[in-house]
Design a protein around this motif. Sequence first.
Motif, PDB file in Angstrom:
ATOM      1  N   ALA A  64       0.825  -1.221   0.501  1.00 24.74           N
ATOM      2  CA  ALA A  64       0.127   0.337   0.145  1.00 24.74           C
ATOM      3  C   ALA A  64       0.842   1.411   0.198  1.00 24.74           C
ATOM      4  CB  ALA A  64      -1.030   0.177   1.005  1.00 24.74           C
ATOM      5  N   THR A  65       1.845   1.246   0.528  1.00 29.11           N
ATOM      6  CA  THR A  65       3.230   2.252   1.289  1.00 29.11           C
ATOM      7  C   THR A  65       3.958   1.683   0.943  1.00 29.11           C
ATOM      8  OG1 THR A  65       3.817   4.433   1.549  1.00 29.11           O
ATOM      9  CG2 THR A  65       3.390   2.880   3.221  1.00 29.11           C
ATOM     10  N   ASN A  66       5.409   2.229   0.618  1.00 27.06           N
ATOM     11  CA  ASN A  66       6.897   2.149   0.113  1.00 27.06           C
ATOM     12  C   ASN A  66       7.476   2.736   0.764  1.00 27.06           C
ATOM     13  OD1 ASN A  66       6.386   3.050  -2.150  1.00 27.06           O
ATOM     14  ND2 ASN A  66       7.697   1.144  -3.473  1.00 27.06           N
ATOM     15  N   ILE A  67       7.215   3.629   1.553  1.00 27.04           N
ATOM     16  CA  ILE A  67       7.758   5.248   2.089  1.00 27.04           C
ATOM     17  C   ILE A  67       8.484   4.266   3.603  1.00 27.04           C
ATOM     18  CG2 ILE A  67       7.605   7.524   3.393  1.00 27.04           C
ATOM     19  CD1 ILE A  67       7.808   7.169   0.323  1.00 27.04           C
ATOM     20  N   ASP A  68       9.040   5.115   3.848  1.00 30.49           N
ATOM     21  CA  ASP A  68      10.029   4.554   5.330  1.00 30.49           C
ATOM     22  C   ASP A  68       8.829   4.928   6.360  1.00 30.49           C
ATOM     23  OD1 ASP A  68      12.015   4.044   6.894  1.00 30.49           O
ATOM     24  OD2 ASP A  68      12.850   4.973   6.317  1.00 30.49           O
ATOM     25  N   ALA A  69       8.915   4.195   7.405  1.00 30.91           N
ATOM     26  CA  ALA A  69       7.761   4.599   8.182  1.00 30.91           C
ATOM     27  C   ALA A  69       9.006   5.237   9.542  1.00 30.91           C
ATOM     28  CB  ALA A  69       7.222   3.325   8.625  1.00 30.91           C
ATOM     29  N   ASN A  70      10.375   5.095   9.523  1.00 26.60           N
ATOM     30  CA  ASN A  70      10.936   5.294  10.568  1.00 26.60           C
ATOM     31  C   ASN A  70      11.140   7.113  10.785  1.00 26.60           C
ATOM     32  OD1 ASN A  70      11.946   2.913  11.420  1.00 26.60           O
ATOM     33  ND2 ASN A  70      13.378   2.818   9.913  1.00 26.60           N
ATOM     34  N   HIS A  71      11.112   8.048  11.458  1.00 28.19           N
ATOM     35  CA  HIS A  71      10.285   9.080  12.024  1.00 28.19           C
ATOM     36  C   HIS A  71      11.404   9.255  11.701  1.00 28.19           C
ATOM     37  CE1 HIS A  71       8.496  13.312  13.319  1.00 28.19           C
ATOM     38  NE2 HIS A  71       9.572  13.084  14.318  1.00 28.19           N
ATOM     39  N   PRO A  72      12.041  10.837  10.950  1.00 29.28           N
ATOM     40  CA  PRO A  72      11.527  11.855   9.921  1.00 29.28           C
ATOM     41  C   PRO A  72      11.720  11.141   8.747  1.00 29.28           C
ATOM     42  CG  PRO A  72      13.337  12.859  10.746  1.00 29.28           C
ATOM     43  CD  PRO A  72      13.655  11.796  10.993  1.00 29.28           C
ATOM     44  N   ASN A  73      11.088  10.914   8.076  1.00 29.40           N
ATOM     45  CA  ASN A  73      12.010   9.746   6.526  1.00 29.40           C
ATOM     46  C   ASN A  73      10.849  10.106   6.167  1.00 29.40           C
ATOM     47  OD1 ASN A  73      14.538   9.716   7.730  1.00 29.40           O
ATOM     48  ND2 ASN A  73      14.292   7.595   7.655  1.00 29.40           N
ATOM     49  N   TYR A  74       9.286  11.038   6.027  1.00 23.97           N
ATOM     50  CA  TYR A  74       8.607  10.549   5.262  1.00 23.97           C
ATOM     51  C   TYR A  74       7.825  12.841   5.210  1.00 23.97           C
ATOM     52  CZ  TYR A  74       6.457   9.698  10.617  1.00 23.97           C
ATOM     53  OH  TYR A  74       6.406   9.694  11.248  1.00 23.97           O
ATOM     54  N   TYR A  75       8.853  13.484   5.598  1.00 22.24           N
ATOM     55  CA  TYR A  75       8.445  14.441   5.434  1.00 22.24           C
ATOM     56  C   TYR A  75       9.051  15.291   4.194  1.00 22.24           C
ATOM     57  CZ  TYR A  75       5.876  14.388   9.596  1.00 22.24           C
ATOM     58  OH  TYR A  75       4.655  13.821  10.730  1.00 22.24           O
ATOM     59  N   ALA A  76       8.259  16.576   3.757  1.00 26.05           N
ATOM     60  CA  ALA A  76       8.663  17.272   3.234  1.00 26.05           C
ATOM     61  C   ALA A  76       8.546  18.344   3.718  1.00 26.05           C
ATOM     62  CB  ALA A  76       8.384  17.389   1.376  1.00 26.05           C
ATOM     63  N   TRP A  77       8.850  19.450   2.863  1.00 23.69           N
ATOM     64  CA  TRP A  77       9.227  20.973   3.598  1.00 23.69           C
ATOM     65  C   TRP A  77       8.480  22.319   2.716  1.00 23.69           C
ATOM     66  CZ3 TRP A  77       7.494  23.552   8.268  1.00 23.69           C
ATOM     67  CH2 TRP A  77       8.161  24.523   8.172  1.00 23.69           C
ATOM     68  N   SER A  78       7.703  22.975   3.444  1.00 23.47           N
ATOM     69  CA  SER A  78       7.942  24.131   2.591  1.00 23.47           C
ATOM     70  C   SER A  78       7.214  25.502   3.305  1.00 23.47           C
ATOM     71  CB  SER A  78       6.251  24.122   1.304  1.00 23.47           C
ATOM     72  OG  SER A  78       5.970  25.609   1.894  1.00 23.47           O
ATOM     73  N   ASP A  79       7.704  26.342   3.245  1.00 26.53           N
ATOM     74  CA  ASP A  79       7.798  27.226   3.679  1.00 26.53           C
ATOM     75  C   ASP A  79       6.853  27.970   4.313  1.00 26.53           C
ATOM     76  OD1 ASP A  79      10.835  27.395   4.527  1.00 26.53           O
ATOM     77  OD2 ASP A  79      11.012  29.213   3.690  1.00 26.53           O
ATOM     78  N   VAL A  80       5.790  27.780   3.185  1.00 28.44           N
ATOM     79  CA  VAL A  80       4.587  28.154   3.242  1.00 28.44           C
ATOM     80  C   VAL A  80       3.294  27.385   4.019  1.00 28.44           C
ATOM     81  CG1 VAL A  80       2.342  29.417   1.412  1.00 28.44           C
ATOM     82  CG2 VAL A  80       4.594  29.964   1.221  1.00 28.44           C
ATOM     83  N   VAL A  81       3.652  26.026   3.484  1.00 30.98           N
ATOM     84  CA  VAL A  81       2.569  25.041   4.172  1.00 30.98           C
ATOM     85  C   VAL A  81       2.414  24.086   4.428  1.00 30.98           C
ATOM     86  CG1 VAL A  81       1.239  25.172   1.229  1.00 30.98           C
ATOM     87  CG2 VAL A  81       2.819  23.022   2.342  1.00 30.98           C
ATOM     88  N   GLY A  82       4.138  24.310   4.971  1.00 33.99           N
ATOM     89  CA  GLY A  82       5.543  23.390   6.760  1.00 33.99           C
ATOM     90  C   GLY A  82       5.169  22.510   5.902  1.00 33.99           C
ATOM     91  N   TRP A  83       5.211  21.153   6.913  1.00 34.31           N
ATOM     92  CA  TRP A  83       5.226  19.669   7.117  1.00 34.31           C
ATOM     93  C   TRP A  83       4.630  19.275   5.705  1.00 34.31           C
ATOM     94  CZ3 TRP A  83      10.468  18.728   7.706  1.00 34.31           C
ATOM     95  CH2 TRP A  83      10.252  19.526   9.105  1.00 34.31           C
TER      96      TRP A  83
END
Length: 344
Positions: A48-67
């Motif tokens: 269903a997802t193959n994103i790493d579930a270890n925090h914080p290995n699933y975040y991108a960042w924008s100065d406007v909208v945040g995490w």
Amino acid sequence: MSLAYLIDGMADRSKNFVRKAAVFAGKALLAAVLPFFAGFFIQHALAATNIDANHPNYYAWSDVVGWIDFLTTGTVNISGDELQGYAQFGPTGGPFNYISFDCATGPSGSDCSFPYQVVNDSTGNLSGWAWSDAIGWISFDCHNPETGGSSPDYSCTQSLYQVKINAQGEFTGWAWNDIAGWISFNCNQTETGDACGISTYKVKSQWTPGPVKGVLESGTFDTRVTGGASFNYIVWKGSLNNGRVAFQFSASNCENGATNAPACDANIGWGGLKTSGDGAFLGPGGTTDEADAYITSGPGIPVGIVNQETHNNRRYFRYKVYVETDSAQSATPVIEDVIVNWSP
């Protein structure tokens, strides 16, 4: 998300991208294997997802909208062809907004009346567009024709950006949106340096570029030739499917791989730390290096076993098989049978 709004948005993308920052100096960051089955079949199954579930290995960042959270929706999946599913952003506890990477697998209400997709070229170079009802189009590559400019560079003459996935499965680089601005996928970026001391965020996937590799070691086979056999060739049956199949071979006069028959109580074992002699898995060059292997051109085609001084006149043998998918990780060899030919 109305079709009219989508079409208007697509038409406006060229002029909108002209307004984006021309250099990266203005970017600001926050103070983000292979199972083997019977018959030696490798299946590269998409979860269903193959994103790493270890925090914080699933975040991108924008100065406007945040995490921007790639994990919690449980839908984001990376393959050698594309990104599927959708990420979310918004205040803690919601309400959340979504970023869809593929019109066919977006959140409820998504459709492909106006197709869009983030594409993977199988080597980790991403391109194409994502969509958010809240912030609009998100470009993953300045080479997208709709960003404006002329072929082949399009908007890259204004700012050279692209999102990529490296050999460790980590996203790097930047995406652009007219409202959210620059979206960073890793705290350590070439243009801004290492900001991981502030926050160690990144988006990381279990998918990595290039072939997926697997290794399997056989059990011990007994030729029942008391004085030892002469090993001639190895051949396999099945389907190559644009992948790669290779072997290493090991022999001993002891069923346990030891080196001192008939006592068979010294240097016991097959493989492991052994680099030569009885019980060591060797290729045609006489080494245990993975690159030194008997590479077959396909099923049903024998490859001769060499290193007779090490292998011949031995009663027992094992083989090790190395299997690789195609480069896009979309197909895998299927090995139905392995045949080792020997003479008494």
